[in-house]
Design an enzyme around this catalytic site. Structure first.
Site, PDB file in Angstrom:
ATOM      1  N   LYS A  22       0.834  -1.209   0.000  1.00 14.35           N
ATOM      2  CA  LYS A  22       0.000   0.000   0.000  1.00 14.35           C
ATOM      3  C   LYS A  22       0.871   1.264   0.000  1.00 14.35           C
ATOM      4  O   LYS A  22       0.628   2.192  -0.767  1.00 14.35           O
ATOM      5  CB  LYS A  22      -0.894  -0.017   1.248  1.00 14.35           C
ATOM      6  CG  LYS A  22      -1.488   1.314   1.609  1.00 14.35           C
ATOM      7  CD  LYS A  22      -2.307   1.245   2.878  1.00 14.35           C
ATOM      8  CE  LYS A  22      -1.565   1.457   4.173  1.00 14.35           C
ATOM      9  NZ  LYS A  22      -1.197   2.850   4.480  1.00 14.35           N
ATOM     10  N   ASN A  23       1.889   1.287   0.876  1.00 10.79           N
ATOM     11  CA  ASN A  23       2.663   2.518   1.030  1.00 10.79           C
ATOM     12  C   ASN A  23       3.658   2.766  -0.106  1.00 10.79           C
ATOM     13  O   ASN A  23       4.272   3.835  -0.169  1.00 10.79           O
ATOM     14  CB  ASN A  23       3.365   2.544   2.389  1.00 10.79           C
ATOM     15  CG  ASN A  23       2.364   2.764   3.517  1.00 10.79           C
ATOM     16  OD1 ASN A  23       1.199   3.092   3.264  1.00 10.79           O
ATOM     17  ND2 ASN A  23       2.802   2.574   4.754  1.00 10.79           N
ATOM     18  N   CYS A 116      -3.930  12.476  13.867  1.00 14.59           N
ATOM     19  CA  CYS A 116      -4.625  11.201  13.701  1.00 14.59           C
ATOM     20  C   CYS A 116      -4.379  10.354  14.937  1.00 14.59           C
ATOM     21  O   CYS A 116      -3.712  10.787  15.873  1.00 14.59           O
ATOM     22  CB  CYS A 116      -4.190  10.493  12.433  1.00 14.59           C
ATOM     23  SG  CYS A 116      -2.656   9.610  12.570  1.00 14.59           S
ATOM     24  N   ARG A 121       1.440  14.246  13.783  1.00 18.74           N
ATOM     25  CA  ARG A 121       1.835  14.071  12.395  1.00 18.74           C
ATOM     26  C   ARG A 121       1.835  15.371  11.581  1.00 18.74           C
ATOM     27  O   ARG A 121       1.058  15.541  10.645  1.00 18.74           O
ATOM     28  CB  ARG A 121       0.970  12.991  11.754  1.00 18.74           C
ATOM     29  CG  ARG A 121       1.039  11.697  12.542  1.00 18.74           C
ATOM     30  CD  ARG A 121       0.360  10.576  11.861  1.00 18.74           C
ATOM     31  NE  ARG A 121       1.081  10.117  10.697  1.00 18.74           N
ATOM     32  CZ  ARG A 121       0.607   9.193   9.870  1.00 18.74           C
ATOM     33  NH1 ARG A 121      -0.573   8.676  10.067  1.00 18.74           N
ATOM     34  NH2 ARG A 121       1.304   8.798   8.836  1.00 18.74           N
ATOM     35  N   ASP A 307       5.505   0.428  11.970  1.00 21.15           N
ATOM     36  CA  ASP A 307       4.282  -0.226  11.487  1.00 21.15           C
ATOM     37  C   ASP A 307       4.187  -1.688  11.924  1.00 21.15           C
ATOM     38  O   ASP A 307       3.173  -2.347  11.653  1.00 21.15           O
ATOM     39  CB  ASP A 307       4.186  -0.133   9.954  1.00 21.15           C
ATOM     40  CG  ASP A 307       3.894   1.283   9.488  1.00 21.15           C
ATOM     41  OD1 ASP A 307       3.501   2.111  10.327  1.00 21.15           O
ATOM     42  OD2 ASP A 307       4.059   1.558   8.283  1.00 21.15           O
ATOM     43  N   ARG A 399      -8.398  -0.424   5.409  1.00 21.65           N
ATOM     44  CA  ARG A 399      -7.571   0.592   4.748  1.00 21.65           C
ATOM     45  C   ARG A 399      -6.281  -0.008   4.196  1.00 21.65           C
ATOM     46  O   ARG A 399      -5.713   0.525   3.242  1.00 21.65           O
ATOM     47  CB  ARG A 399      -7.205   1.701   5.751  1.00 21.65           C
ATOM     48  CG  ARG A 399      -8.390   2.589   6.108  1.00 21.65           C
ATOM     49  CD  ARG A 399      -7.933   3.745   6.948  1.00 21.65           C
ATOM     50  NE  ARG A 399      -6.642   4.190   6.455  1.00 21.65           N
ATOM     51  CZ  ARG A 399      -5.657   4.659   7.201  1.00 21.65           C
ATOM     52  NH1 ARG A 399      -5.814   4.774   8.495  1.00 21.65           N
ATOM     53  NH2 ARG A 399      -4.518   5.027   6.664  1.00 21.65           N
TER      54      ARG A 399
END
Ligand code: EPZ
Length: 420
Positions: A22-23, A116, A121, A307, A399
């Site tokens: 995803k990233n 968030c 952030r 992560d 997500r």
């Protein structure tokens, strides 16, 4: 709203194919703004964040299709450059449109993403770097309003902190700038490296790729003609499935991975006593009757990824002894702690350091997902727990994890998606 019901205690077996990252896909889809042709990108994970970015680009006028893990996107039809709050607030990574939109159109407005669940952030480093490249930046009514009427100018940027999306934004901005941009203390995450490699293959000369200092030769506004390419495998999804094998004391194989990208994760699993069989594009984790406690401090790549912090915390609850996990990147990335405690985990928090006392027999409970990776830690805990765990607010998981229930079910877990 959907929730996940997990009946814990099942052993897993077999193999699972890891999806595209995803990233890596997010900045690379954003990089299509730099192209004059329709760009074809394969191995794209079918997850919510990707659809959100495609929706944002389509709102700007781009045309796309997304079928069988392949996105085809044509940004030549973009007719305005305002990324609205309604979309940006649902996904921080929308900020990745700032650099390429400004570089191509000389003007854009992107809503400020705000804080968030994992911390404040800020995006100050993105903005400071764009200013050095000659952009005029103002914050108006919650939007970053950026202009560079006569284009961006190559410059030397020194990032005060390593920032992943900050580096990606500036790399994309520099690709169309006039002159060379040197970025010192640039992020070295594999996702950043892939962005550089794709731009490099498509005509933007970049030196130093994979090191912490790169130099990009701007094209002076000339758009790219981008060849089709594949997204690299998702190292965080891979690490999460390895933890699923580890926490259930099972032998499983993860396929379609780049083991070099997983090094910090694999080493921590080995430190915890797991035997790994590492191939060219797979990793197999063996059963392990007892787990050693571990010490982890998160850091930028190639260090241990933030992560994966929550997943290793879930795993540490099954270690024989005291594990210590220090979160060094995000000040509030411990929302999973109180949920894990509801399942019986013995965790104490002091500032950014969590101490986990194992081994605990986790008990199924109703728990709440709070962010993407925190949610996956709850899934792991649910797999190991006795009885039923219901995980609510799983839109966080959607997500970033493609086909989570079907992948886990194929490994033998008892997981179902239900509606509240
Ligand atoms: C990226 O976020 C990832 N997101 C995150 O993945 C990941 O956790 C993070 O990098 C760290 O690896 C994407 O790639 C889309 P940063 P990013 O800028 O770029 C501070 C997931 O679960 N900072 O590298 O937003 C910041 O507060 C997600 O998939 C500033 O101070 O993270 C943090 O302490 C969540 N000013 C540190 O730098 C800035 O302008 C690193 O953040 C930018 C960052």
């Amino acid at each position: 709203m959907d929730f996940l019901r997990i009946r814990g205690g099942k052993k897993l077996k077999g193999s699972v194919k890891i999806s595209g990252a995803k990233n890596a896909a997010l900045p690379l889809i954003a990089s299509s703004i730099l192209a004059k042709n329709e760009v074809t990108i394969s191995n794209i994970p079918n997850v919510k964040d990707i659809k959100t970015l495609l929706k944002l680009l389509s709102n700007l006028g781009a045309e796309f299709s997304f079928e069988n893990s392949t996105v085809k996107i044509d940004t030549s039809t973009i007719n305005h450059t305002k990324a609205n709050y309604d979309i940006v607030r649902t996904m921080r990574a929308s900020i990745l449109t700032l650099g390429p939109l400004l570089a191509r159109f000389g003007h854009c407005e992107v809503s400020l993403p705000g804080g968030c669940a994992i911390g404040q952030r800020p995006i100050d480093l993105h903005l400071k770097a764009l200013k050095r490249m000659g952009a005029n930046i103002e914050i108006k009514q919650g939007y970053v309003v950026a202009t560079a009427k006569s284009g961006l100018k190559g410059s030397t940027i020194v990032f005060d902190k390593v920032t992943v999306t900050g580096s990606e934004n500036i790399i994309m901005a520099a690709a169309l700038a006039k002159g060379n941009t040197k970025i010192i203390n640039v992020a070295k995450e594999p996702e950043v490296v892939q962005l550089c490699e794709v731009l490099n293959k498509n005509g933007i000369k970049i030196e130093g790729i994979g090191t912490d200092e790169i130099e990009i030769e701007g094209s002076e506004g000339e758009l790219l003609d981008m060849d089709p390419f594949d997204i690299i495998p998702d190292r965080i999804e891979a690490g999460t499935y390895l933890c699923a094998g580890a926490i259930t004391n099972s032998k499983i194989k993860i396929e379609n991975v780049i083991p070099a990208h997983l090094e910090a994760i694999l080493i921590k699993l080995q430190e915890m006593g797991f035997s790994l069989n590492i191939g060219d594009d797979f990793v197999e984790i063996e059963e392990n009757m007892s787990i050693d406690p571990v010490k982890i401090a998160t850091s930028e790549y190639p260090g241990f990824p933030t992560d994966m912090q929550a997943q290793f915390m879930a795993l540490s609850t099954q270690a024989d002894g005291v594990s210590v996990i220090e979160e060094r990147l995000f000040e509030n990335r411990f929302m999973h702690v109180s949920e894990l405690q509801r399942m019986g985990a013995k965790i104490t928090l002091k500032g950014n350091i969590a101490t986990i006392e194992g081994k605990t027999n986790l008990m199924g409970a109703d728990v709440m997902a709070t962010d993407l990776r925190a949610s996956s830690a709850l899934v792991l805990a649910g797999l190991a727990a006795e009885g039923i765990t219901n995980i609510h607010r799983i839109y966080h998981l959607d997500r970033g994890y493609e086909n989570l229930e079907s992948k886990l079910t194929s490994l033998g877990a008892d997981v179902e998606r239900l509606s509240e």
